[in-house]
Design an enzyme around this catalytic site. Structure first.
Site, PDB file in Angstrom:
ATOM      1  N   SER A 241      25.023  32.902 -32.313  1.00 50.24           N
ATOM      2  CA  SER A 241      24.125  31.807 -32.688  1.00 50.24           C
ATOM      3  C   SER A 241      22.790  32.376 -33.155  1.00 50.24           C
ATOM      4  O   SER A 241      22.229  33.253 -32.505  1.00 50.24           O
ATOM      5  CB  SER A 241      23.934  30.895 -31.471  1.00 50.24           C
ATOM      6  OG  SER A 241      22.628  30.407 -31.412  1.00 50.24           O
ATOM      7  N   LYS A 242      22.325  31.856 -34.302  1.00 52.06           N
ATOM      8  CA  LYS A 242      21.067  32.349 -34.860  1.00 52.06           C
ATOM      9  C   LYS A 242      19.916  32.122 -33.899  1.00 52.06           C
ATOM     10  O   LYS A 242      18.957  32.864 -33.883  1.00 52.06           O
ATOM     11  CB  LYS A 242      20.749  31.609 -36.164  1.00 52.06           C
ATOM     12  CG  LYS A 242      21.526  32.122 -37.334  1.00 52.06           C
ATOM     13  CD  LYS A 242      21.135  31.376 -38.585  1.00 52.06           C
ATOM     14  CE  LYS A 242      22.302  31.403 -39.541  1.00 52.06           C
ATOM     15  NZ  LYS A 242      22.270  30.392 -40.551  1.00 52.06           N
ATOM     16  N   ARG A 243      20.003  31.049 -33.139  1.00 52.82           N
ATOM     17  CA  ARG A 243      18.902  30.711 -32.251  1.00 52.82           C
ATOM     18  C   ARG A 243      18.994  31.446 -30.930  1.00 52.82           C
ATOM     19  O   ARG A 243      17.992  31.933 -30.423  1.00 52.82           O
ATOM     20  CB  ARG A 243      18.846  29.207 -32.011  1.00 52.82           C
ATOM     21  CG  ARG A 243      17.910  28.490 -32.968  1.00 52.82           C
ATOM     22  CD  ARG A 243      17.975  26.994 -32.788  1.00 52.82           C
ATOM     23  NE  ARG A 243      19.295  26.477 -33.077  1.00 52.82           N
ATOM     24  CZ  ARG A 243      19.753  26.275 -34.319  1.00 52.82           C
ATOM     25  NH1 ARG A 243      19.001  26.552 -35.363  1.00 52.82           N
ATOM     26  NH2 ARG A 243      20.973  25.804 -34.524  1.00 52.82           N
TER      27      ARG A 243
END
Ligand code: GLU
Length: 484
Positions: A241-243
């Site tokens: 996940s990018k976050r």
């Protein structure tokens, strides 16, 4: 045999994903395995709402750090906008595409309860002319299947019915990714499209576009071979996940990962070297790498394993190499790329290169990343030394032992031979006198002199700091101790 021509085609999204770094490496390897191989770096910057110039820079800087030099590019996809529009127009003329003025709501309303994804073909035969509201859709075959040959997955078949008629150009005339990417791959004569698994579903659309362009341009360009690299997953086996996951390549550089360790780790994401060791340099990987050996199961992006590998690489550096590699983190004049919050916490004039060279062996064996070095050597350069409040309270102020030790050491400090072994013996002796083990006796000395409870070997550090500095710091600490 045609020499491979490969490419990476990242979009400027703000950071360079570790998955893109792996894609870049695998493409670069294929190009480097052939003396005439060509590696293209094309920056797919046509989605104007999402792109920014500085994000293009991030791609270029990341590729430079990784050392994956392109033979063609970096170039911007936006430079070829007119070629993309021409291709869209040619498809329209050849009846491979048609104008459509349906909105998403129109399509949903027509489908009602039917949840089949994709467009329902409403405008296929309406013969609409372009207006400011019409998108251009590709006319996908209604029957049969489109098969792609994937070096990793074998032959993958997609039913055309499921592909559906997809948009290739917006009402503004701007050509969308799938077509722009194909037009560029044709122009660049790409032989292998090696990219992340998330693009597998695009492949049949792109094959259809490729063949349609062969027809409408009258120029048959050989279809590339595909290779969709396995998904990268986190510890929970979920897509990175990018976050939530640390997916920015440059963040690893900034934390002090060595590029060769990082690149070595990339090779292990879906591929394994021959033999027992996972430590493999670029040359070795170039010799061994085959796309057909890449696994199609998801690859765990294991930050702990990457850190351990980095530690191994740090240990393998000679002392000179280690000193050199540390400079951006310890010498403010060398901290060119290091982000502000990771800059050395002392002024440029406080840094002493000779002193650092003497200190370096003490930390070389102990750090995992170079970014850990400043905190470990801070007490050699910071003036005045900032003492950690908690450490002072816990070790110097909690009871009388802190003051007893510090005073005991100060009393004999001028008489001791200034070597780490004599200093060690001295602290043992002071500890004996006040009834403390070496471990407990050295804690107040460490806090007094280094400002904290953990750090490089204490007695070697004292030897390097010198008698005057050590005396001054012990005296200062004594004034902070609770009265004994
Ligand atoms: N611009 C696409 C991306 O960043 C490239 C996909 C491809 O390699 O075809 O994911």
């Amino acid at each position: 045999m045609v020499s491979p021509r490969v490419r990476i085609a990242p979009s400027p999204t703000g950071f360079f994903h570790v998955g893109t770094a792996r894609t870049a490496y695998f493409n670069w390897l294929i190009a480097r395995q052939d003396p005439d191989g060509v590696f293209v770096l094309r920056i797919e910057d046509t989605d104007e709402e999402r792109n920014r110039d500085e994000w293009v820079e991030v791609i270029i800087e990341s590729m430079e750090w990784l050392g994956f030099r392109a033979d063609v590019g970096p170039y911007l996809q936006s430079e070829y906008r007119s070629a993309h529009r021409e291709a869209a127009a040619a498809l329209r003329h050849g009846n491979y595409a048609y104008y459509c003025d349906c909105t998403g709501e129109d399509v949903a309303a027509r489908k009602g309860e039917d949840k089949t994804p994709g467009y329902d073909g409403f405008c296929r035969d309406r013969g609409l002319q372009p207006t400011e509201r019409t998108a251009l859709r590709f006319r996908a075959p209604l029957e049969g299947s489109t098969d792609i040959v994937d070096e990793i997955r074998g032959e993958v078949s997609f039913e055309n019915r499921v592909i559906g008629d997809f948009v290739i150009a917006k009402s503004s005339g701007d050509v969308l990714y799938a077509l722009a990417n194909v037009v560029d791959d044709r122009r660049d004569a790409i032989t292998h499209v090696i990219r992340g698994e998330e693009h597998l579903a695009n492949a049949p659309k792109q094959v259809l576009l490729w063949r349609a362009l062969d027809e409408v341009t009258g120029e048959t360009v050989p279809l590339p071979t595909y290779a969709h690299l396995p998904l990268l997953v986190n510890e929970q086996r979920k897509k990175l996940s990018k976050r939530k996951d640390p997916v920015s390549t440059m963040a690893y550089r900034d934390e002090g990962y060595l590029v060769e360790a990082f690149v070595n780790y990339l090779a292990l994401l879906g591929w394994s070297p021959r033999g027992d060791s996972e430590i493999v340099d670029r040359e070795t990987v170039t010799g061994q790498f085959r796309l057909s050996d890449v696994s199609h199961s998801p690859a765990f992006f294991d930050v702990k394993k990457l850190a351990a590998l980095n530690g191994d690489y740090v240990r393998r550096l000679s002392l000179d190499e280690f000193v050199q590699a540390c400079l951006p983190w310890v010498d403010p004049d060398h901290a060119t790329f290091v982000p502000t919050d990771r800059r050395p916490p002392w002024a440029p004039e406080a840094f002493d290169a000779d002193l650092f060279r003497r200190v370096a062996p003490l930390v070389h064996e102990r750090v995992t990343t170079l970014g850990e070095v400043p905190a470990m050597v801070r007490f050699f350069f910071e003036s005045p030394l900032v003492l950690d409040e908690d450490a002072v309270n816990k070790v110097l102020r909690q009871d009388a032992s802190g003051a007893l030790v510090v005073r005991g050491v100060l009393e004999v400090l001028d008489d001791v031979e200034w070597t780490s072994s004599s200093l060690h013996a001295l602290v043992v002796a002071v500890g004996d006198k006040v009834g403390l083990t070496l471990r407990r006796a050295q804690a107040p000395v460490r806090v007094a002199v280094t400002g904290t409870t953990v750090g490089p070997p204490l007695f070697e550090s004292l030897e390097i700091l010198g008698r005057a500095v050590v005396r001054e710091r012990l005296e200062r600490a004594l004034s902070l101790c609770s009265a004994s």
